[in-house]
Design an enzyme around this catalytic site. Structure first.
Site, PDB file in Angstrom:
ATOM      1  N   HIS A 103      12.564 -18.843   7.500  1.00 59.49           N
ATOM      2  CA  HIS A 103      11.695 -17.670   7.558  1.00 59.49           C
ATOM      3  C   HIS A 103      10.474 -18.002   8.409  1.00 59.49           C
ATOM      4  O   HIS A 103       9.372 -18.242   7.910  1.00 59.49           O
ATOM      5  CB  HIS A 103      11.272 -17.269   6.146  1.00 59.49           C
ATOM      6  CG  HIS A 103      10.600 -15.940   6.077  1.00 59.49           C
ATOM      7  ND1 HIS A 103      10.787 -15.058   5.043  1.00 59.49           N
ATOM      8  CD2 HIS A 103       9.731 -15.321   6.923  1.00 59.49           C
ATOM      9  CE1 HIS A 103      10.060 -13.969   5.242  1.00 59.49           C
ATOM     10  NE2 HIS A 103       9.407 -14.116   6.385  1.00 59.49           N
ATOM     11  N   GLU A 293      -5.659  -6.871   1.544  1.00 60.89           N
ATOM     12  CA  GLU A 293      -4.751  -6.902   2.700  1.00 60.89           C
ATOM     13  C   GLU A 293      -4.694  -5.500   3.277  1.00 60.89           C
ATOM     14  O   GLU A 293      -4.544  -4.518   2.536  1.00 60.89           O
ATOM     15  CB  GLU A 293      -3.352  -7.343   2.285  1.00 60.89           C
ATOM     16  CG  GLU A 293      -2.331  -7.300   3.418  1.00 60.89           C
ATOM     17  CD  GLU A 293      -0.926  -7.604   2.941  1.00 60.89           C
ATOM     18  OE1 GLU A 293      -0.355  -8.602   3.405  1.00 60.89           O
ATOM     19  OE2 GLU A 293      -0.414  -6.843   2.091  1.00 60.89           O
ATOM     20  N   GLU A 439      -1.679  -6.564  10.606  1.00 62.31           N
ATOM     21  CA  GLU A 439      -1.885  -7.006   9.237  1.00 62.31           C
ATOM     22  C   GLU A 439      -3.115  -7.908   9.188  1.00 62.31           C
ATOM     23  O   GLU A 439      -3.248  -8.833   9.992  1.00 62.31           O
ATOM     24  CB  GLU A 439      -0.656  -7.735   8.706  1.00 62.31           C
ATOM     25  CG  GLU A 439       0.573  -6.833   8.641  1.00 62.31           C
ATOM     26  CD  GLU A 439       1.792  -7.492   8.028  1.00 62.31           C
ATOM     27  OE1 GLU A 439       2.789  -6.784   7.817  1.00 62.31           O
ATOM     28  OE2 GLU A 439       1.759  -8.708   7.783  1.00 62.31           O
ATOM     29  N   ARG A 441      -5.645 -10.247   6.663  1.00 62.96           N
ATOM     30  CA  ARG A 441      -5.885 -10.925   5.390  1.00 62.96           C
ATOM     31  C   ARG A 441      -7.111 -11.812   5.556  1.00 62.96           C
ATOM     32  O   ARG A 441      -7.475 -12.181   6.672  1.00 62.96           O
ATOM     33  CB  ARG A 441      -4.669 -11.766   4.980  1.00 62.96           C
ATOM     34  CG  ARG A 441      -3.380 -10.944   4.846  1.00 62.96           C
ATOM     35  CD  ARG A 441      -2.161 -11.821   4.596  1.00 62.96           C
ATOM     36  NE  ARG A 441      -0.936 -11.039   4.538  1.00 62.96           N
ATOM     37  CZ  ARG A 441      -0.196 -10.715   5.589  1.00 62.96           C
ATOM     38  NH1 ARG A 441      -0.566 -11.115   6.795  1.00 62.96           N
ATOM     39  NH2 ARG A 441       0.893  -9.991   5.457  1.00 62.96           N
TER      40      ARG A 441
END
Length: 568
Positions: A103, A293, A439, A441
């Site tokens: 991954h 997030e 995204e 964070r």
């Protein structure tokens, strides 16, 4: 005569595309294994330890853009068998690549073009290196093939947990530590960190690790355990695939129950506004809860914001969740999204990016309501893990901007403003380089004091290794479908903006970086100057020297790492 009856061709084609996407995800998630004829194996790998079964295996990274077929592979039963396989590889001039769940995006395990005739041996860790036990009330011993979901489940059963964790539960612990995987968390205003926890990366929790390393006096590779206060351990805490770690001991602390509230009603212009403008800003949520997030789909105005907060008791409006992965509309590709992706890929209809972005936002907004998942509460694992291998496979770049906590909103505002301006300009000229999301964070840094070990070393190559004038990291990722035209050109502009605007920019090792106008992981200036410079020459060279000394024969390497991990 014009036929105005409904055209069902797209619907039919959409179902087949959706099935294809799901099948592709399943194939990528599970390695294809072919048992090897013992006689053939003995002829091609003479002298390989008989107790370790060999097989042929395909390799696929997360997005399926780095692939290899027919590689020799094995799944050692324990660390002793790992050592035996490595010893054979060294004596026969082969290279060993540890494989967990694959991954990742970057070529740290396998490089594109690797083939069945290359002398490369995959060592699958997830089959047997999965032991879990408690050494003490605050120390867990774990094999590096264990998944994060299994680790967190084990910890939960003993009243233990982590402050934050990556969203995919299928990551193996060894893979996560190799690239300093992280979640999203900083202390909220007035929050006192719990003993045994860190706001940095998972690498910062390591107390000791056992790795296969070269022993000069023995003239052979051996298994050796490194304590966190040893100098050599600092290079192994985030080794990027230049080592093979079989087991770790982690510092852990008491588990917490977390509430996660999702919302899609705050405009990006307000959430990512310039500092001091007021309103519902990302900084405001950080001050309140410390754990946020933002997922901002391309060409939309309302991000999907998640806010986690520590909540010992279930809030009245929250749904109690007892297992992870509570956003099924995100983990499984919806028909409308599959249809659009299918058209974009098969028909080169990249102009549909704005439609896809808005469809993804609609799916999220409606799905949160339909599944009663906009306000959930439970043991930390059940709100932190939310990505399954069945989600849409998409490319991602990644960077960490190290800054002061007080400057987080400024960093986010300047980045999102530049991203929006450039994306709008591209679209105006008929180019749509992004069809996924941004995204965002925010985490702390890898403070070695978190593990309560005198003389604990800082991970040398962690993206959140502390630097002067910074106490916080803003993680920025941009996602887009593989093969999207102009993506590399656009992402190169973003990368150059980050390195030029923010002195504390480092790459996120597992994702995309080093962009040229036609490729990734290939810009000589980024690879040879920007990345080493972001750590400092002395730190970079110390890491490279240690990894080279512990593996002088470069058994644990590949062509890409040979060119990147060199003294500068």
């Amino acid at each position: 005569m014009v036929d105005h009856s409904p055209d069902n061709s797209l619907s039919t084609q959409g179902w087949s595309r959706r099935d294809f996407l799901r099948s592709a995800a399943a194939l990528a998630a599970v390695p294809v294994l072919l048992a090897a004829d013992p006689a053939v194996a003995a002829a091609e790998l003479p002298g390989f330890p008989a107790e370790i079964t060999l097989y042929r295996s395909a390799y696929r990274n997360w997005a399926g853009e780095i692939t290899a077929d027919g590689l020799w592979a094995c799944a050692p039963a324990d660390a002793g068998q790992v050592l035996a396989a490595v010893d054979w590889a060294w004596r026969n001039g082969w290279r060993v690549r540890a494989r967990g769940s694959s991954h990742g995006w970057s070529p740290l395990t396998i490089t594109e073009g690797t083939g069945a005739d290359d002398e490369v041996l995959l060592v699958d860790t997830a089959s047997h290196l999965t032991g879990l036990s408690l050494d003490s009330a605050t120390e867990v011993r774990a094999g590096t093939g264990v998944t994060l979901e299994a680790l967190l489940t084990f910890l939960e059963g003993h009243g233990l947990g982590l402050t934050a964790a990556p969203a995919p539960g299928d990551l193996t612990l060894g893979g996560a530590l190799a690239i300093d995987a992280h979640g999203t968390a900083v202390p909220a205003d007035g929050e006192e960190p719990l003993p045994g926890h860190t706001y940095g990366s998972l690498s910062n929790l390591v107390l000791s690790l056992t790795a296969v390393v070269w022993d000069e006096s023995a003239g052979a590779y051996v298994l050796r355990t490194f304590r966190r206060d040893e100098a050599d351990c600092a290079a192994l805490l985030t080794h990027l695939g230049r080592a093979l770690v079989t087991e770790v001991v982690l510092r852990v602390g008491a588990n917490s129950s977390l509430r996660c509230v999702s919302r899609t009603d705050i405009p990006a212009g307000e959430l990512f506004a310039a500092p001091g403008t007021g309103g519902r800003t990302l900084d405001g949520f950080l001050r309140r809860s410390g754990r946020v997030e933002a997922i901002w789909f391309a060409f939309t105005e309302y991000p999907w914001l998640k806010e986690w907060s520590v909540a010992p008791a279930r809030p009245l409006t929250s749904r109690h969740v007892t297992s992870p992965y509570n956003y099924p509309f995100s983990d499984n590709v919806p028909t409308v999204v599959a249809d659009l992706v299918g058209r974009m890929v098969s028909d080169a209809a990249w102009y549909l990016a704005p439609v896809l972005g808005n469809a993804q936002l609609d799916v999220a907004a409606l799905g949160l309501v339909a599944t009663l998942s906009s306000d959930i509460w439970g043991a930390s694992k059940n709100t932190l893990l939310y990505i399954k291998p069945t989600t849409l496979r998409i490319n991602a770049n990644g960077y960490a901007v190290l800054t002061r906590r007080a400057d987080v909103q400024r960093v986010v505002h300047e980045f999102t403003s530049f991203y929006r301006e450039r994306l709008t300009a591209y679209a105006a000229s008929g180019r749509f380089p992004v069809n996924g999301s941004v995204e965002i964070r925010v985490t702390g840094l890898d403070e070695p004091s978190d593990v309560a070990v005198d003389g604990a070393r800082v991970p040398l190559l962690s993206a959140v290794r502390p630097r002067d004038g910074a106490d916080t990291a803003v993680w920025l990722d941009v996602l887009t479908l593989p093969g999207t035209p102009y993506a590399e050109v656009f992402l190169r502009e973003l990368e150059q903006f980050l390195f030029e605007r923010f002195e504390g920019t480092r790459v996120e090792w597992s994702k995309g970086w080093g962009y040229t106008e036609s490729g990734v992981w290939s810009d000589d200036v980024v690879l040879g100057t920007s990345i080493p410079g972001s750590f400092g020459g002395a730190v970079w060279d110390a890491a490279v020297e240690t990894l080279d000394r512990l593996d002088p024969h470069r058994v644990f390497s590949n062509g890409f790492l040979d060119g990147v991990l060199v003294r500068r």
